[in-house]
Each structure stands twice: as C-alpha cells, then as structure tokens.
Design an enzyme around this catalytic site. Structure first.
Site, PDB file in Angstrom:
ATOM      1  N   GLN A 126      39.085  37.690  25.245  1.00  0.00           N
ATOM      2  CA  GLN A 126      39.233  39.384  26.416  1.00  0.00           C
ATOM      3  C   GLN A 126      40.350  38.790  27.560  1.00  0.00           C
ATOM      4  OE1 GLN A 126      35.978  38.096  29.013  1.00  0.00           O
ATOM      5  NE2 GLN A 126      35.906  40.226  29.788  1.00  0.00           N
ATOM      6  N   GLY A 127      40.681  40.191  27.531  1.00  0.00           N
ATOM      7  CA  GLY A 127      42.425  40.521  28.262  1.00  0.00           C
ATOM      8  C   GLY A 127      41.487  41.843  28.894  1.00  0.00           C
ATOM      9  N   GLU A 244      28.475  40.703  29.255  1.00  0.00           N
ATOM     10  CA  GLU A 244      28.837  39.202  29.337  1.00  0.00           C
ATOM     11  C   GLU A 244      27.526  38.683  30.539  1.00  0.00           C
ATOM     12  OE1 GLU A 244      33.086  38.827  30.684  1.00  0.00           O
ATOM     13  OE2 GLU A 244      33.239  37.060  30.378  1.00  0.00           O
TER      14      GLU A 244
HETATM   15  C1  LIG Z   1      36.203  29.506  32.400  1.00  0.00           C
HETATM   16  C2  LIG Z   1      36.370  31.151  32.846  1.00  0.00           C
HETATM   17  C3  LIG Z   1      36.880  31.371  31.901  1.00  0.00           C
HETATM   18  C4  LIG Z   1      37.309  32.957  32.120  1.00  0.00           C
HETATM   19  N1  LIG Z   1      37.742  33.807  31.336  1.00  0.00           N
HETATM   20  C5  LIG Z   1      38.357  35.359  31.054  1.00  0.00           C
HETATM   21  C6  LIG Z   1      38.484  35.764  29.838  1.00  0.00           C
HETATM   22  O1  LIG Z   1      38.334  34.891  28.647  1.00  0.00           O
HETATM   23  N2  LIG Z   1      38.927  36.785  29.811  1.00  0.00           N
HETATM   24  C7  LIG Z   1      39.200  37.505  31.570  1.00  0.00           C
HETATM   25  O2  LIG Z   1      40.180  38.491  31.028  1.00  0.00           O
HETATM   26  N3  LIG Z   1      38.711  36.474  32.371  1.00  0.00           N
HETATM   27  C8  LIG Z   1      38.596  35.994  31.896  1.00  0.00           C
HETATM   28  N4  LIG Z   1      38.512  34.269  33.431  1.00  0.00           N
HETATM   29  C9  LIG Z   1      38.831  35.060  34.688  1.00  0.00           C
HETATM   30  C10 LIG Z   1      37.379  35.207  35.740  1.00  0.00           C
HETATM   31  O3  LIG Z   1      36.989  36.221  35.362  1.00  0.00           O
HETATM   32  C11 LIG Z   1      38.116  35.218  36.885  1.00  0.00           C
HETATM   33  O4  LIG Z   1      38.958  34.279  37.697  1.00  0.00           O
HETATM   34  C12 LIG Z   1      36.992  36.037  37.698  1.00  0.00           C
HETATM   35  O5  LIG Z   1      36.894  37.563  37.584  1.00  0.00           O
HETATM   36  C13 LIG Z   1      37.788  36.105  39.946  1.00  0.00           C
HETATM   37  O6  LIG Z   1      38.692  36.002  39.279  1.00  0.00           O
HETATM   38  P1  LIG Z   1      39.896  35.671  40.184  1.00  0.00           P
HETATM   39  O7  LIG Z   1      40.067  34.131  39.926  1.00  0.00           O
HETATM   40  O8  LIG Z   1      40.971  36.312  40.494  1.00  0.00           O
HETATM   41  O9  LIG Z   1      39.472  35.212  41.920  1.00  0.00           O
HETATM   42  P2  LIG Z   1      39.084  36.284  42.782  1.00  0.00           P
HETATM   43  O10 LIG Z   1      39.536  37.788  42.610  1.00  0.00           O
HETATM   44  O11 LIG Z   1      40.950  36.167  43.579  1.00  0.00           O
HETATM   45  O12 LIG Z   1      38.562  35.529  44.162  1.00  0.00           O
HETATM   46  C14 LIG Z   1      38.976  34.406  44.902  1.00  0.00           C
HETATM   47  C15 LIG Z   1      37.611  34.316  45.908  1.00  0.00           C
HETATM   48  O13 LIG Z   1      37.624  35.494  46.391  1.00  0.00           O
HETATM   49  C16 LIG Z   1      36.113  35.361  46.837  1.00  0.00           C
HETATM   50  N5  LIG Z   1      35.955  37.243  46.957  1.00  0.00           N
HETATM   51  C17 LIG Z   1      37.204  37.982  46.135  1.00  0.00           C
HETATM   52  N6  LIG Z   1      36.906  39.249  46.197  1.00  0.00           N
HETATM   53  C18 LIG Z   1      35.883  38.969  47.222  1.00  0.00           C
HETATM   54  C19 LIG Z   1      34.495  40.233  47.345  1.00  0.00           C
HETATM   55  N7  LIG Z   1      34.971  41.487  47.081  1.00  0.00           N
HETATM   56  N8  LIG Z   1      33.596  40.060  48.037  1.00  0.00           N
HETATM   57  C20 LIG Z   1      33.219  38.730  48.564  1.00  0.00           C
HETATM   58  N9  LIG Z   1      33.882  37.450  47.631  1.00  0.00           N
HETATM   59  C21 LIG Z   1      35.195  38.116  47.158  1.00  0.00           C
HETATM   60  C22 LIG Z   1      35.782  35.572  45.382  1.00  0.00           C
HETATM   61  O14 LIG Z   1      33.850  34.851  44.726  1.00  0.00           O
HETATM   62  C23 LIG Z   1      36.278  33.882  45.489  1.00  0.00           C
HETATM   63  O15 LIG Z   1      35.675  32.990  45.366  1.00  0.00           O
HETATM   64  C24 LIG Z   1      37.372  33.398  33.194  1.00  0.00           C
HETATM   65  C25 LIG Z   1      36.943  32.407  34.774  1.00  0.00           C
HETATM   66  C26 LIG Z   1      37.118  31.066  34.038  1.00  0.00           C
HETATM   67  C27 LIG Z   1      36.550  30.471  35.756  1.00  0.00           C
END
Ligand SMILES: Cc1cc2nc3c(=O)[nH]c(=O)nc-3n(C[C@H](O)[C@H](O)[C@H](O)COP(=O)(O)OP(=O)(O)OC[C@H]3O[C@@H](n4cnc5c(N)ncnc54)[C@H](O)[C@@H]3O)c2cc1C
Length: 409
Positions: A126-127, A244
């Site tokens: 997934q990208g 998902e």
């Molecule tokens: C085990 C694992 C597998 C994954 N696999 C994939 C994959 O296969 N493909 C892929 O594309 N991605 C993948 N991801 C990525 C995942 O989708 C993102 O980590 C997730 O969407 C959060 O984005 P971020 O890490 O950029 O955190 P951020 O968006 O930077 O968030 C940081 C913190 O701020 C909080 N926050 C941010 N915005 C808000 C808001 N509007 N309101 C309240 N709180 C907020 C969040 O809840 C979090 O606590 C994976 C992540 C994990 C941990």
C-alpha cells in the site's frame, strides 16, 4: 441451490481435517523455517481448492461464495490455527485492493489483476503515507504527470508494510495541483520491478524490518491502470480505508479469544491468576472479546447487504486496536520484571494476535505489546478514528481544521 451455512461450515472443517497433518497443533507451533515452507505449500493448497478470493465472482477466479460463507472460512481457519491469507502481502491483495477493484475497477482491470493475486504472481503493498502526509493524507506530494498513455511518477512513500516482498504497489498520487488537495488525487497501480523505483527496508523497535520506504524517480505506469476516474482518488482511497478498518473481521473474535486463553494460561503459570486485580482485568478482556464477536457479526450483516463499508468501520478499528493495547499491557504487568529482559521464542504474527500454537513466552508478549501500539496508528490513528466517528457516525460538529505552516490548506 447453495448449501446452508451449517453444511458449508462442515465442508470447511472436513477440508481442514483432510489438508492438515493428523498431529497439527497450529501454525504457531512450527519453527520459523518450517513455518515459511508450510505457508508456501498452504497457499498453493488454498488456491487449488478455491479458498483464496473465495467471495469473488467465478469470472475473476473466485469461488462465488457470499460474505457470510467467507467469514465462516475465516473463523474455522483461525480455530484450526492456519491463516486464510498466508503471505504478508495477501492482506493488501485480498482485503484492500481486490475489493476496491471489484467496486471501482474496469472489467479489464478485474480480469487482469484478480486472478494474478490468487496465483501469487502479483503481490501487493500500500502506497498511501508519505513523510509529511499520514493523518493528513490529502497533503501528499508524490506526483504523477501524464506522458501519452503513461503516468510518470516522482516522489516518496513511507511505512510500506511487506514492501520488500511485494512486486506491485497501489499509489495515491497527485495528478492535479496541490491547491486542489483531495480533488487532485488519483489511485494508480504501479509495478515495483522497474528502473525508477527503489524500495528500502526500515527496521523497527521489535528488531524486524516489516516496513519499507518506496522512492519513485521517473517511474512509469499506464493511464489504464488508474482505479476509478482521474482526480477521484480521494473517494477511491476512502473506500479502501473503509475495507482496511472494517472488513476481514470474520475471524477477529476467534483469534482474540485464542490469544486471551494463552494469557490466562500465562497468569496461571506465573501464580498471578488468584490476584483480584489481574482477574478483574482478565474479565474486562473477556467481555471485550465477547462484544467484539457481536460487533463483527453486525458489520458482517451490513456488508452482506451490499456496498462498501462506511465510516462505521472506524468503530471496529478503534475498538480492536485499543483493546489489544490494553490486553498486551496486562501481559507485561503479569510478566513483571521478566518483561524488562524478555527471553524465549519470539512472537509469530507480524500484526494482530499470534495464531494457535504460538509460544507463550516473555519475548513473544513483549513484542506483541510493542506492535499492538502500531495498530492504534496504521489505517488511521485512534485520534482520527474518534474524529470520524464523532463527525460522520454521530453527526457532531466538525473539528476545527488547523493548517500547519507551509502546507496547502
Ligand atoms: C504498523 C504500521 C503499518 C503501516 N503500514 C502502512 C502501509 O502499508 N502503507 C501506508 O501507506 N502507510 C502505512 N502506515 C502508515 C500509517 O498509515 C500512518 O502512520 C498513519 O496514518 C499516521 O500518520 P503519521 O505516521 O504521519 O502520523 P501523523 O499524521 O504525523 O500523526 C502524529 C500524531 O498526531 C495525531 N494527529 C494528527 N492529525 C490529527 C488530527 N487531525 N486530529 C487529532 N490528532 C491528530 C495522530 O493521531 C498521531 O498521534 C503504517 C503505519 C504503521 C504504524
């Protein structure tokens, strides 16, 4: 006429009895190398017997079962301690991109891609996420520029689970301007084995490298490999996130029940089962798993009525991930100081509960404790699920949107 659900369940149980060895104790009981070999063989057995993509129409290589029968397969497989999706890439193929293709794809896309998922020729990841676009997904920067019948991609994705094992990636990319935000996105199917794509593994605190980051530098894919209309990628992406967060729930309560039984056995072995506070927390877990069974059935009943999952899938996602974090905290508390210098055989499942037969060791539980946090993040963090439930299920006022400096609003 199709067989009744109880008859169908018997057929699945009989198949498992025939296909698994007589002394079968669950895939978790196999040593690592033996398990890898078994999973490859098991996948071939499933493909030959119509258990992969079993709820797809027969025209695309499926068995044409309905979602209720698919969930019977998932439940009975979990009870027997065998996966219904043996490879790490299978979750992305069968739970995510396949249902989206069935919903949004062209006839040509369905006929081309779906049978290749069953054969294992195509292995998907997934990208979506990027270094600066996770929760704020529609802020993504990966760009696809049209060149004749092709898209040319430039940019970076990150956190691709099973990225090193995949050979295809579905990419949410910007085909319009940045100011258009969600309006300027498209979902593209992109081969990873090409000049212009670099996949780099990322090692996590569990010591494993289940993730990768993916770089596109003039990578190409066909315009015909756009899923849904160009510029409608946000809608397509949200359909996929619904799958998902909310599907494949058929076996969840069975898998969590088995894991809870393992924790009760650990509490007994360590002389903690008489502790009233431990008992109270175990009872809380038991109640949550029972309620999970009801919640899964409710979601299944809705899904069986047709259509993709809606924002209610956020309820399941939040419920299961927060439960699992609490359960694994209890495991670490039961282990006490042994959790600080954990030893024994490692955990078996990359994400979610370990399957039947898995080691009941300090190391396995500590790894599960760490990885359980991940489920409160991937597929949209718990905070994002709470906002979705508040705004789109309960109809509460929208959260105020704050734009970080330098981002498109
Ligand atoms: C085990 C694992 C597998 C994954 N696999 C994939 C994959 O296969 N493909 C892929 O594309 N991605 C993948 N991801 C990525 C995942 O989708 C993102 O980590 C997730 O969407 C959060 O984005 P971020 O890490 O950029 O955190 P951020 O968006 O930077 O968030 C940081 C913190 O701020 C909080 N926050 C941010 N915005 C808000 C808001 N509007 N309101 C309240 N709180 C907020 C969040 O809840 C979090 O606590 C994976 C992540 C994990 C941990």
């Amino acid at each position: 006429m199709s067989t009744s659900v109880p008859e169908f369940r018997r057929t699945v149980v009989e198949f498992l009895g025939r296909a698994l060895p007589g002394d079968w104790a669950g895939v978790g009981a196999l040593a690592a190398q033996e398990r890898r070999e078994f999973l490859d063989r098991w996948r071939r057995t499933l493909a030959e017997n119509g258990y992969l993509g079993c709820a797809w129409p027969t025209a695309y290589g499926g068995a044409g079962y309905d979602l209720v029968r698919q969930s019977v397969v998932q439940e009975e497989f979990a009870r027997a301690g065998v996966p219904h999706l043996p490879w790490p890439t299978d979750g992305f193929s069968f739970n995510l991109i396949a249902p989206v293709l069935l919903h949004w794809g062209t006839e040509e896309q369905k006929r081309h891609y779906l049978p290749r998922m069953i054969s294992g020729e195509h292995r998907w990841c997934q990208g979506y996420s990027e270094p600066d676009a996770g929760s704020d997904l529609f802020n993504l920067r990966t760009r696809a520029t049209r060149d004749g019948d092709d898209w040319v991609l430039d940019g970076q994705k990150t956190w691709q689970t099973a990225g090193t094992e995949a050979n295809w990636i579905f990419v949410l990319a910007r085909t319009g301007t940045r100011e258009e935000r969600a309006k300027g996105l498209s979902l593209l199917l992109v081969p990873l084995d090409q000049v212009g794509v670099t996949v780099r593994p990322i090692r996590t605190m569990t010591g494993q490298a289940e993730f990768s980051e993916v770089f596109f530098d003039c990578a190409r894919t066909r315009v015909a490999d756009t899923v849904g209309p160009v510029g409608e990628g946000a809608r397509v992406a949200l359909t996929l996130l619904g799958f998902e967060r909310g599907t494949a729930s058929g076996a969840l309560h069975v898998a969590h029940r088995l894991e809870l039984e393992r924790l009760v056995a650990l509490a007994r072995r360590r002389g903690r089962a008489g502790d009233p506070l431990v008992r109270q927390r175990l009872a809380w877990c038991y109640g949550r798993v029972e309620a999970l069974g009801q919640l899964s059935r409710r979601i299944l009943a809705r899904a069986a009525g047709g259509g993709p999952p809606g924002p209610e899938s956020s309820v399941l996602k939040l419920y299961v991930s927060e439960y699992h974090a609490r359960l694994t905290e209890l495991a670490v508390d039961i282990l006490g100081m042994d959790a600080a210098v954990a030893s024994g055989a490692p955990s078996v499942a990359q994400l979610g509960p370990d399957p039947l037969g898995s080691p009941n060791t300090a190391l396995a539980w500590v790894q599960k404790f760490m990885i359980a946090r991940a489920a409160t993040i991937y597929g949209g963090s718990s905070q994002i699920q709470r906002s979705t439930i508040g705004e789109r299920v309960l109809g509460l006022p929208r959260e105020p949107r704050v734009t970080a400096p330098g981002r498109a609003s």
